[in-house]
Design a protein around this motif. Structure first.
Motif, PDB file in Angstrom:
ATOM      1  N   UNK A  76      58.140 -39.895  39.464  1.00  0.00           N
ATOM      2  CA  UNK A  76      56.873 -39.463  38.863  1.00  0.00           C
ATOM      3  C   UNK A  76      56.250 -40.508  37.950  1.00  0.00           C
ATOM      4  N   UNK A  77      56.492 -41.779  38.215  1.00  0.00           N
ATOM      5  CA  UNK A  77      55.745 -42.833  37.551  1.00  0.00           C
ATOM      6  C   UNK A  77      56.333 -43.415  36.294  1.00  0.00           C
ATOM      7  N   UNK A  78      57.601 -43.153  36.006  1.00  0.00           N
ATOM      8  CA  UNK A  78      58.209 -43.700  34.800  1.00  0.00           C
ATOM      9  C   UNK A  78      58.406 -45.207  34.911  1.00  0.00           C
ATOM     10  N   UNK A  93      57.413 -46.553  43.015  1.00  0.00           N
ATOM     11  CA  UNK A  93      56.190 -45.772  42.897  1.00  0.00           C
ATOM     12  C   UNK A  93      55.149 -46.437  42.007  1.00  0.00           C
ATOM     13  N   UNK A  94      53.960 -45.886  42.087  1.00  0.00           N
ATOM     14  CA  UNK A  94      52.893 -46.188  41.138  1.00  0.00           C
ATOM     15  C   UNK A  94      53.307 -45.658  39.763  1.00  0.00           C
ATOM     16  N   UNK A  95      52.857 -46.330  38.703  1.00  0.00           N
ATOM     17  CA  UNK A  95      53.135 -45.874  37.350  1.00  0.00           C
ATOM     18  C   UNK A  95      52.233 -44.704  36.979  1.00  0.00           C
ATOM     19  N   UNK A  96      52.749 -43.823  36.106  1.00  0.00           N
ATOM     20  CA  UNK A  96      51.971 -42.689  35.626  1.00  0.00           C
ATOM     21  C   UNK A  96      52.157 -42.484  34.137  1.00  0.00           C
ATOM     22  N   UNK A  97      51.103 -42.051  33.462  1.00  0.00           N
ATOM     23  CA  UNK A  97      51.176 -41.752  32.025  1.00  0.00           C
ATOM     24  C   UNK A  97      50.428 -40.448  31.766  1.00  0.00           C
ATOM     25  N   UNK A 112      55.899 -42.019  27.494  1.00  0.00           N
ATOM     26  CA  UNK A 112      55.421 -42.986  26.508  1.00  0.00           C
ATOM     27  C   UNK A 112      56.445 -44.050  26.099  1.00  0.00           C
ATOM     28  N   UNK A 113      57.725 -43.731  25.932  1.00  0.00           N
ATOM     29  CA  UNK A 113      58.655 -44.791  25.505  1.00  0.00           C
ATOM     30  C   UNK A 113      58.675 -45.996  26.437  1.00  0.00           C
ATOM     31  N   UNK A 161      47.448 -46.831  36.583  1.00  0.00           N
ATOM     32  CA  UNK A 161      48.383 -45.830  36.076  1.00  0.00           C
ATOM     33  C   UNK A 161      47.708 -44.475  36.131  1.00  0.00           C
ATOM     34  N   UNK A 162      48.300 -43.531  36.859  1.00  0.00           N
ATOM     35  CA  UNK A 162      47.599 -42.265  37.053  1.00  0.00           C
ATOM     36  C   UNK A 162      47.726 -41.354  35.841  1.00  0.00           C
TER      37      UNK A 162
END
Length: 409
Positions: A34-36, A77-81, A87-88, A60-61
């Motif tokens: 999930x983008x971590x 995967x693509x990064x997600x925020x 956040x870390x 970043x999605x």
């Protein structure tokens, strides 16, 4: 006064960068679950803390349904925020990019219909309008009014997280066939409500509301010199269907910069000196005159050497250098120190290790069929994992093989 790549540049709100070179956002396929952010992500960007005066972290999605897009495996995967416990990792990312004094920008995005890996996982995919796109092998649902408002809030929430993580700015991603471009396109946006494709203003509406929310959050929580940019593709063509042309894109730029204090506009181009068909001026030369003096222009597209970067500078304020920084992560540093002749221009097994390419990027660029490719790619063919690249996700709005807009730079 003639511009130099080594010039210090100060943005309208006070932030300064040491030179006119930017590393554009390019996917690394290094996110996980999930983008971590992963250690591969951190190592890659840490190696590029001196690639440019400003480094823009890949798309970043911002919403759970906003990605992943263009992933090849569950751990690439693509990064997600889109949630706080991500956040870390992003805080570590901002820190390693800034360790040598250069600026870290986070590109914020919603993939819309292009969230193809989400579809492969069996989840719903959303877009401004639902119809048979022809090039997608999955169904797309039309966003409701309430869901559009949630997406707008998500851009604001992701901006706040980026501020909390220590980034120096954010870039709103309105290019490369993702959600904001889908709303702007008369071809993909066939709605009849206030978010609809009937007029240019209505197709700008979602973009304007997202910009409004981002600037609201920045004003409330960010340092005074926080940087905000917007990236767009200056034209959209799907065979015989034109989603918008350069004239409409220029109107969008004008409207955005008249209403909001953008620090820069970033043109996503296949070639830095590209021109619309039948027009004598480059896209950059068309857009630059409508920008306020305080808003900088960034252009990107096949800048592979110091000579290319110098030539591109005649059209713009800042030059984005992409694939060349995959090969040599000290591209900008070497130019700043007068060592442009020492820039490495070809990839090799040794340079793969030195440049800390992620496993996803190694596999991508060691594929003999990959375009655009890295010079010297023959030397790394042996690193390719046969059969691991899922060609079914490599499609764009033309129906042709997708040549990875995030790697064209």
């Amino acid at each position: 006064m003639t511009k130099q790549l080594t010039d210090k540049v100060t943005f309208r709100h006070g932030a300064s960068i040491a030179n006119r070179i930017v590393q554009p956002p390019m996917l690394t396929n290094s996110g996980k679950n999930d983008g971590y952010v992963t250690q591969d992500t951190i190592d890659y960007y840490a190696a590029r803390s001196q690639s440019a005066g400003m480094v823009i972290v890949e798309y970043t999605y911002v919403s759970r349904a906003g990605g992943p897009s263009r992933s090849w495996a569950r751990d690439r995967e693509q990064l997600g925020l889109y949630k706080d416990d991500q956040k870390p990792g992003f805080a570590k990312l901002a820190k390693v990019i800034k360790k040598n004094g250069n600026k870290a920008i986070l590109q914020l995005e919603h993939s819309g219909r292009e969230a193809n890996f989400r579809a492969k996982l069996g989840d719903k995919v959303y877009a401004p309008s639902s119809f048979d796109f022809g090039f997608l092998d999955y169904d797309v649902e039309e966003l409701t009014d309430a869901e559009i408002h949630e997406v707008i809030k998500d851009f604001g929430a992701a901006t706040k997280r980026a501020i909390d993580c220590g980034f120096d700015g954010v870039e709103i991603h309105g290019a490369n066939h993702y959600l904001l471009q889908q709303f702007f396109s008369a071809w993909s946006n066939r709605r009849t409500d206030e978010w609809g494709g009937q007029t240019l203003d209505s197709r700008m509406h979602c973009i304007m509301e997202i910009a409004k929310e981002v600037f609201r959050v920045v004003k409330a929580y960010a340092p005074k010199d926080f940087i905000v940019g917007y990236r767009l593709s200056p034209e959209e063509v799907h065979g015989d269907n034109v989603g918008y042309d350069y004239k409409e894109a220029t109107e969008l730029v004008k409207t955005l910069t008249e209403n909001f204090e953008f620090d820069y506009i970033h043109l996503s181009l296949p070639q830095y000196d590209a021109k619309p068909a039948g027009v004598d001026k480059t896209y950059a030369e068309i857009v630059k005159p409508v920008l306020p003096e305080e808003t900088k222009l960034i252009i990107v597209g096949n800048v592979m050497s110091e000579e290319d970067a110098k030539d591109a500078l005649q059209y713009t304020d800042l030059v984005a250098v992409g694939r060349a920084t995959f090969i040599d992560p000290q591209f900008g540093l070497k130019i700043s120190e007068g060592r442009g002749n020492e820039i490495i221009h070809e990839i090799s097994p040794e340079q793969v290790k030195k440049s800390k390419l992620t496993p996803g990027l190694i596999n991508l660029f060691s594929d003999p069929k990959m375009e655009p490719h890295l010079p010297g790619r023959e030397s790394i063919y042996s690193l390719h994992e046969a059969g691991s690249l899922d060609k079914s996700v490599l499609k764009d709005g033309t129906g042709a093989s997708y040549n990875l807009a995030h790697l064209k730079a």
